[in-house]
Design an enzyme around this catalytic site. Structure first.
Site, PDB file in Angstrom:
ATOM      1  N   ASP B  74       0.870  -1.178   0.000  1.00  0.00           N
ATOM      2  CA  ASP B  74       0.000   0.000   0.000  1.00  0.00           C
ATOM      3  C   ASP B  74       0.911   1.233   0.000  1.00  0.00           C
ATOM      4  O   ASP B  74       1.671   1.446   0.942  1.00  0.00           O
ATOM      5  CB  ASP B  74      -0.894  -0.019   1.252  1.00  0.00           C
ATOM      6  CG  ASP B  74      -1.881   1.130   1.270  1.00  0.00           C
ATOM      7  OD1 ASP B  74      -1.583   2.201   0.681  1.00  0.00           O
ATOM      8  OD2 ASP B  74      -2.951   0.975   1.881  1.00  0.00           O
ATOM      9  N   CYS B 102      16.463  19.810 -12.354  1.00  0.00           N
ATOM     10  CA  CYS B 102      16.483  18.617 -13.216  1.00  0.00           C
ATOM     11  C   CYS B 102      15.434  18.776 -14.316  1.00  0.00           C
ATOM     12  O   CYS B 102      15.673  18.447 -15.488  1.00  0.00           O
ATOM     13  CB  CYS B 102      16.170  17.359 -12.404  1.00  0.00           C
ATOM     14  SG  CYS B 102      17.206  17.102 -10.968  1.00  0.00           S
ATOM     15  N   HIS B 106      15.277  17.837 -18.273  1.00  0.00           N
ATOM     16  CA  HIS B 106      14.708  16.487 -18.457  1.00  0.00           C
ATOM     17  C   HIS B 106      13.182  16.473 -18.456  1.00  0.00           C
ATOM     18  O   HIS B 106      12.589  15.404 -18.601  1.00  0.00           O
ATOM     19  CB  HIS B 106      15.194  15.551 -17.351  1.00  0.00           C
ATOM     20  CG  HIS B 106      16.679  15.327 -17.342  1.00  0.00           C
ATOM     21  ND1 HIS B 106      17.327  14.613 -18.323  1.00  0.00           N
ATOM     22  CD2 HIS B 106      17.637  15.723 -16.466  1.00  0.00           C
ATOM     23  CE1 HIS B 106      18.637  14.560 -18.038  1.00  0.00           C
ATOM     24  NE2 HIS B 106      18.844  15.238 -16.930  1.00  0.00           N
ATOM     25  N   CYS B 202      29.454 -13.059   0.137  1.00  0.00           N
ATOM     26  CA  CYS B 202      28.029 -12.842  -0.129  1.00  0.00           C
ATOM     27  C   CYS B 202      27.344 -14.197  -0.336  1.00  0.00           C
ATOM     28  O   CYS B 202      26.262 -14.462   0.181  1.00  0.00           O
ATOM     29  CB  CYS B 202      27.827 -12.006  -1.388  1.00  0.00           C
ATOM     30  SG  CYS B 202      28.770 -10.470  -1.467  1.00  0.00           S
ATOM     31  N   CYS B 247      27.072  -5.300   5.268  1.00  0.00           N
ATOM     32  CA  CYS B 247      27.350  -6.737   5.178  1.00  0.00           C
ATOM     33  C   CYS B 247      28.834  -7.026   5.371  1.00  0.00           C
ATOM     34  O   CYS B 247      29.195  -7.952   6.094  1.00  0.00           O
ATOM     35  CB  CYS B 247      26.881  -7.295   3.830  1.00  0.00           C
ATOM     36  SG  CYS B 247      25.164  -7.843   3.828  1.00  0.00           S
TER      37      CYS B 247
END
Lengths: 165, 286
Positions: B74, B102, B106, B202, B247
């Site tokens: 949602d 921007c 663009h 990993c 990590c």
């Protein structure tokens, strides 16, 4: 608490150690250094401290995230009070029926001596790493590395594992 | 929804019988957003270079708990949307010595549709692999006369979130051939390198053990098609490089820097492991 003797004397040091997670632990004077451990078929016959470990202290190390945190990957039915036991490694139920004391010590110190490709980290090793850090800071080490667990802690863990029959 | 409920019920049964560890990811095939307005596939066939390695590629959403999954279903509940809105505001805000926004070059931000799905890719000069952050900063410095944004700064993550949202639902399709091939190979090597004092690659967690639990962490395939993602643990937006840093740090390793050559190479390789999964930007994870 299960701090090594010299840290136990100082609440300040204990706090500092807790803050840096598994901080470098002082070694007992007569402990076998990580580089001096003799593995025979993956096992280590001699106690790293020359003394038997304390299973109660070992239990705390096994279940404490900042210490051994063995339960991160291993399930232990004898510790129902410890939440979220992982399953990356095999269950440790009955592990003392499968391995003798020497082999348990070798597996905790450096399981790669038994299973070369295992995911399991070596808990009593200080050399031969790729980009080791200063604990869990993400930074380069500032001095010699400490093992993840010290000799006394390894022995305490082994003493606890020997109760799992 | 029925299959979701069924999966949840099966999961509950599994949990009741064993340790608190969740087993496999849930069985859902789609992330259904805004009551059916958008449906994002959660699975794709493994690309050729992962044959025999992974049975299929899967969204990290499948590995999260029910409450977290619901937040992404949602847009009003998805905390990441607030940051995408801030990014949209800044798209239209002039900055720098040229007084340009921007939008001045663009037009609408929907002109960026498709960009996120192809990131990272070689730059126009063909001499470097650029992440979206590099393209944004190149515009800021060379066209707007503005200062660079930090890789993990709030305005940068807001902007990457807003731009990623334009590609929501588009399959990840990164180029790994030509001049990108060397980068991809470097990233692949990193993926299998066991870093840090814990000697973890990993692949040890996200390939060998995905679906299993490390303590309370349910290991996913480590896909990055949902990035930048709203991460509940950080209570904020997180870039893929930010997660890479976390990590490597958790291997008791010395990390690489966000934006480094190493992490851009890794980003390309990890993105390629999710080829065919839809851009989820912005996902919700914990």
């Amino acid at each position: 608490m299960n701090w090594p003797t010299d840290l136990r004397e100082s609440a300040l040091a204990a706090t500092a150690a807790a803050l840096t997670l598994a901080a470098p632990q002082a070694q007992a004077a007569d402990a076998v250094a990580p580089g001096g451990v003799v593995y025979v078929d993956g096992g280590v016959a001699q106690s790293l401290t020359g003394a038997p470990g304390n299973p109660e202290a070992g239990k705390a190390i096994i279940s404490t995230a900042a210490l051994g945190n063995c339960v991160a990957c291993h399930q232990i039915s004898a510790l129902p009070e410890v939440d979220f036991q992982g399953n990356v490694g095999p269950s440790l139920d009955g592990v003392a029926d499968r391995y003798d004391e020497a082999h348990l010590r070798g597996l905790v110190a450096n399981a790669k001596q038994t299973f070369p490709d295992t995911v399991m980290p070596a808990f009593y090793k200080t050399e031969g790493f790729i980009r080791p850090g200063e604990g869990y800071t993400g930074k380069a080490p500032t001095g010699e590395l400490s093992p993840v667990l010290d000799a006394e802690q390894i022995e305490n863990v082994v003493a606890y594992l020997l109760t799992l029959r | 929804m029925t299959s979701t409920h069924l999966a949840a019920a099966m999961l509950a049964l599994t949990l009741a019988g064993t340790a608190p560890a969740q087993a496999d990811p849930i069985d859902a095939t789609e992330i259904v957003i805004n009551d059916g307005e958008i449906a994002l596939p959660t699975r794709a066939p493994a690309p050729a270079y992962l044959e025999g390695v992974l049975p299929e590629v899967r969204s990290g959403w499948l590995y999260r708990d029910e409450a977290t999954r619901a937040m992404q279903m949602d847009d009003f509940e998805n905390p990441g949307m607030v940051f995408a809105d801030l990014g949209l505001d800044s798209w239209e805000t002039p900055d720098g010595t040229q007084g340009k926004s921007c939008a001045d070059c663009h037009n609408g931000i929907d002109s960026m549709k498709g960009l996120r799905a192809a990131m990272p890719r070689m730059n126009a000069a063909g001499d470097n692999l650029w992440s979206m952050e590099n393209f944004i900063n190149d515009c800021r410095v060379n066209r707007m006369g503005a200062e660079e944004w930090g890789w993990n700064s709030a305005p940068m993550k807001n902007m990457t979130a807003a731009i990623s949202l334009q590609s929501r639902g588009m399959p990840v399709d990164v180029a790994i051939d030509g001049p990108a091939a060397a980068w991809w190979e470097r990233g692949r090597e990193m993926y299998y390198t066991r870093f840090g004092q814990l000697e973890l690659a990993c692949a040890n967690c996200h390939e060998e053990n995905s679906g299993k639990n490390i303590r309370a962490d349910h290991l996913s395939q480590g896909q990055i098609n949902g990035f930048p993602t709203y991460r509940l643990k950080d209570a904020g937006m997180v870039s893929s490089h930010q997660r890479f840093v976390g990590c490597v740090r958790d291997t008791r390793g010395e990390t690489f820097k966000a934006g480094s050559d190493e992490f851009r190479a890794l980003e390309l390789y990890v993105a390629s492991r999710g080829m065919g999964l839809p851009v989820e930007g912005v996902a919700v994870r914990h």
